[in-house]
Design a protein around this motif. Structure first.
Motif, PDB file in Angstrom:
ATOM      1  N   VAL A 259     -15.160  -8.192  -7.870  1.00  0.00           N
ATOM      2  CA  VAL A 259     -15.148  -9.649  -7.698  1.00  0.00           C
ATOM      3  C   VAL A 259     -15.221 -10.328  -9.069  1.00  0.00           C
ATOM      4  N   ALA A 260     -14.218 -11.154  -9.356  1.00  0.00           N
ATOM      5  CA  ALA A 260     -14.211 -11.876 -10.635  1.00  0.00           C
ATOM      6  C   ALA A 260     -14.454 -13.362 -10.406  1.00  0.00           C
ATOM      7  N   ILE A 261     -15.252 -13.942 -11.307  1.00  0.00           N
ATOM      8  CA  ILE A 261     -15.521 -15.374 -11.229  1.00  0.00           C
ATOM      9  C   ILE A 261     -15.161 -16.041 -12.566  1.00  0.00           C
ATOM     10  N   HIS A 262     -14.942 -17.345 -12.509  1.00  0.00           N
ATOM     11  CA  HIS A 262     -14.568 -18.108 -13.701  1.00  0.00           C
ATOM     12  C   HIS A 262     -15.808 -18.755 -14.317  1.00  0.00           C
ATOM     13  N   PRO A 263     -15.989 -18.654 -15.642  1.00  0.00           N
ATOM     14  CA  PRO A 263     -17.152 -19.281 -16.267  1.00  0.00           C
ATOM     15  C   PRO A 263     -17.155 -20.800 -16.123  1.00  0.00           C
ATOM     16  N   GLU A 264     -15.949 -21.401 -16.101  1.00  0.00           N
ATOM     17  CA  GLU A 264     -15.887 -22.867 -16.028  1.00  0.00           C
ATOM     18  C   GLU A 264     -16.180 -23.396 -14.626  1.00  0.00           C
ATOM     19  N   ALA A 265     -16.407 -22.489 -13.671  1.00  0.00           N
ATOM     20  CA  ALA A 265     -16.808 -22.943 -12.331  1.00  0.00           C
ATOM     21  C   ALA A 265     -18.229 -23.498 -12.363  1.00  0.00           C
ATOM     22  N   GLY A 266     -18.941 -23.169 -13.422  1.00  0.00           N
ATOM     23  CA  GLY A 266     -20.305 -23.688 -13.557  1.00  0.00           C
ATOM     24  C   GLY A 266     -21.332 -22.743 -12.955  1.00  0.00           C
ATOM     25  N   GLY A 267     -22.541 -23.180 -12.852  1.00  0.00           N
ATOM     26  CA  GLY A 267     -23.610 -22.309 -12.356  1.00  0.00           C
ATOM     27  C   GLY A 267     -24.139 -21.423 -13.474  1.00  0.00           C
ATOM     28  N   GLN A 268     -24.847 -20.373 -13.090  1.00  0.00           N
ATOM     29  CA  GLN A 268     -25.471 -19.479 -14.074  1.00  0.00           C
ATOM     30  C   GLN A 268     -24.685 -18.176 -14.085  1.00  0.00           C
TER      31      GLN A 268
ATOM     32  N   VAL B 183       0.854  -1.200   0.000  1.00  0.00           N
ATOM     33  CA  VAL B 183       0.000   0.000   0.000  1.00  0.00           C
ATOM     34  C   VAL B 183       0.884   1.243   0.000  1.00  0.00           C
ATOM     35  N   GLU B 184       1.873   1.237   0.871  1.00  0.00           N
ATOM     36  CA  GLU B 184       2.756   2.409   0.972  1.00  0.00           C
ATOM     37  C   GLU B 184       3.603   2.585  -0.281  1.00  0.00           C
ATOM     38  N   ALA B 185       3.858   1.501  -0.971  1.00  0.00           N
ATOM     39  CA  ALA B 185       4.636   1.589  -2.212  1.00  0.00           C
ATOM     40  C   ALA B 185       3.822   2.212  -3.349  1.00  0.00           C
ATOM     41  N   GLY B 186       2.521   2.343  -3.136  1.00  0.00           N
ATOM     42  CA  GLY B 186       1.709   3.052  -4.125  1.00  0.00           C
ATOM     43  C   GLY B 186       1.002   2.175  -5.137  1.00  0.00           C
ATOM     44  N   VAL B 187       0.646   0.952  -4.775  1.00  0.00           N
ATOM     45  CA  VAL B 187      -0.175   0.157  -5.694  1.00  0.00           C
ATOM     46  C   VAL B 187      -1.583   0.764  -5.743  1.00  0.00           C
ATOM     47  N   ASP B 188      -2.336   0.389  -6.772  1.00  0.00           N
ATOM     48  CA  ASP B 188      -3.681   0.964  -6.944  1.00  0.00           C
ATOM     49  C   ASP B 188      -4.759   0.131  -6.267  1.00  0.00           C
ATOM     50  N   GLY B 189      -4.398  -1.077  -5.850  1.00  0.00           N
ATOM     51  CA  GLY B 189      -5.380  -1.928  -5.192  1.00  0.00           C
ATOM     52  C   GLY B 189      -4.724  -3.231  -4.789  1.00  0.00           C
ATOM     53  N   LEU B 190      -5.456  -4.031  -4.033  1.00  0.00           N
ATOM     54  CA  LEU B 190      -4.949  -5.328  -3.587  1.00  0.00           C
ATOM     55  C   LEU B 190      -5.775  -6.435  -4.225  1.00  0.00           C
ATOM     56  N   HIS B 191      -5.087  -7.451  -4.709  1.00  0.00           N
ATOM     57  CA  HIS B 191      -5.718  -8.585  -5.395  1.00  0.00           C
ATOM     58  C   HIS B 191      -5.718  -9.765  -4.430  1.00  0.00           C
ATOM     59  N   PHE B 192      -6.905 -10.292  -4.149  1.00  0.00           N
ATOM     60  CA  PHE B 192      -7.044 -11.431  -3.229  1.00  0.00           C
ATOM     61  C   PHE B 192      -7.406 -12.675  -4.024  1.00  0.00           C
ATOM     62  N   ASP B 193      -6.498 -13.634  -4.078  1.00  0.00           N
ATOM     63  CA  ASP B 193      -6.743 -14.892  -4.786  1.00  0.00           C
ATOM     64  C   ASP B 193      -7.392 -15.869  -3.822  1.00  0.00           C
ATOM     65  N   ILE B 194      -8.680 -16.078  -4.001  1.00  0.00           N
ATOM     66  CA  ILE B 194      -9.432 -16.944  -3.089  1.00  0.00           C
ATOM     67  C   ILE B 194      -9.519 -18.341  -3.715  1.00  0.00           C
ATOM     68  N   MET B 195      -8.889 -19.315  -3.071  1.00  0.00           N
ATOM     69  CA  MET B 195      -8.820 -20.679  -3.633  1.00  0.00           C
ATOM     70  C   MET B 195      -9.345 -21.677  -2.617  1.00  0.00           C
ATOM     71  N   ASP B 196     -10.118 -22.650  -3.112  1.00  0.00           N
ATOM     72  CA  ASP B 196     -10.818 -23.549  -2.190  1.00  0.00           C
ATOM     73  C   ASP B 196     -10.313 -24.992  -2.200  1.00  0.00           C
ATOM     74  N   GLY B 197      -9.259 -25.275  -2.972  1.00  0.00           N
ATOM     75  CA  GLY B 197      -8.750 -26.639  -3.008  1.00  0.00           C
ATOM     76  C   GLY B 197      -9.619 -27.597  -3.816  1.00  0.00           C
ATOM     77  N   VAL B 198     -10.683 -27.085  -4.435  1.00  0.00           N
ATOM     78  CA  VAL B 198     -11.567 -27.919  -5.261  1.00  0.00           C
ATOM     79  C   VAL B 198     -11.485 -27.430  -6.713  1.00  0.00           C
ATOM     80  N   PHE B 199     -11.741 -26.166  -6.909  1.00  0.00           N
ATOM     81  CA  PHE B 199     -11.633 -25.591  -8.262  1.00  0.00           C
ATOM     82  C   PHE B 199     -10.182 -25.569  -8.729  1.00  0.00           C
TER      83      PHE B 199
END
Ligand code: DX5
Ligand code: ZN
Length: 226
Positions: free
Chosen positions: A88-97, A26-42
């Motif tokens: 929030v970004a999601i993957h199309p191949e995760a399925g669902g609608q 943050v102090e280095a001046g990035v524009d945002g933080l990216h959180f990679d949320i992984m569930d061990g299944v996908f």
């Protein structure tokens, strides 16, 4: 073209002093933080979820960009938005609608995005382009930080940018995976508007001056991308 943006991928931070590393980015001046949320299944790895997002939220007002690599994106999207994620970004191949999931993300107050793994064709997201604020073009297979950039991404990125232009949209393209000071300028030129950097900011730093090194890496990436 509005200003290009750089997001630090916090999954690449040092977990023994996580908050310190997040503050350093943050102090280095990035524009945002990216959180990679992984569930061990996908994907074959587990990272973190809403509790970590909530814990980091008081540290900064910068946008929190969540990248969901999970089998149940609807549930997790709701949780991370409640915890403070703004995009929030999601993957199309995760399925669902897909369309319904994206609409729901917007309804909950976040900007929806759709993420494309290297092997997934552009056509998978063509008909939801009107429903998203950004597309994540992945240049590594999802699951891990510090992987090698997949060269065919360059052509795919160009095609993605072209598809967006043809549809008359200003959808942003967030390039994710293996971004470094050596390739970021070319990727910007090929159509990426925003970048995720994990290993390029956080890996292989000496014990002393870790924050300083991260700041210098952010400076280099920013200089090369603009
Ligand atoms: C991979 C993640 C990326 C990763 C980027 O599944 O989506 O965001 O953390 O890390 P680097 O920049 O090290 O490739
Ligand atoms: Zn990511």
């Amino acid at each position: 073209m509005s200003k290009r943006r750089l997001f630090a991928s916090v999954m690449a931070a040092d977990y023994t002093c996580f908050a310190e590393d997040v503050r350093a980015a943050v102090e280095a001046g990035v524009d945002g933080l990216h959180f990679d949320i992984m569930d061990g299944v996908f994907v074959p790895n587990i990272t973190f979820g809403r509790d970590l997002v909530a814990a980091m939220r008081p540290l900064t007002d910068l946008p929190f960009n969540a990248h969901l690599m999970v089998a149940k994106p609807d549930l997790i999207a709701e949780q991370v938005i409640e915890a403070g994620a703004n995009q929030v970004a999601i993957h199309p191949e995760a399925g669902g609608q897909l369309q319904r999931s994206l609409a729901r993300i917007r309804e909950l107050g976040a900007q929806p995005g759709v993420a494309l793994s290297p092997g997934v064709p552009l056509e998978m997201i063509e008909w939801v382009l009107d429903d998203v604020d950004y597309v994540v073009v992945m240049s590594v297979d999802p699951g891990f930080s510090g992987q090698t950039f997949i060269p065919s991404t360059k052509q795919k990125l160009q095609k993605m940018a072209e598809m967006i232009r043809q549809r008359g949209r200003d959808t942003r393209i967030l390039l994710d995976g293996g971004v470094s000071p050596d390739n970021i300028a070319e990727l910007a030129q090929l159509g990426a508007t925003d970048f995720v950097a994990g290993g390029a900011i956080f890996y292989n730093r000496p014990d002393m001056d870790r924050a300083k090194v991260a700041a210098e890496r952010v400076r280099q990436l920013r200089e090369a991308m603009s």
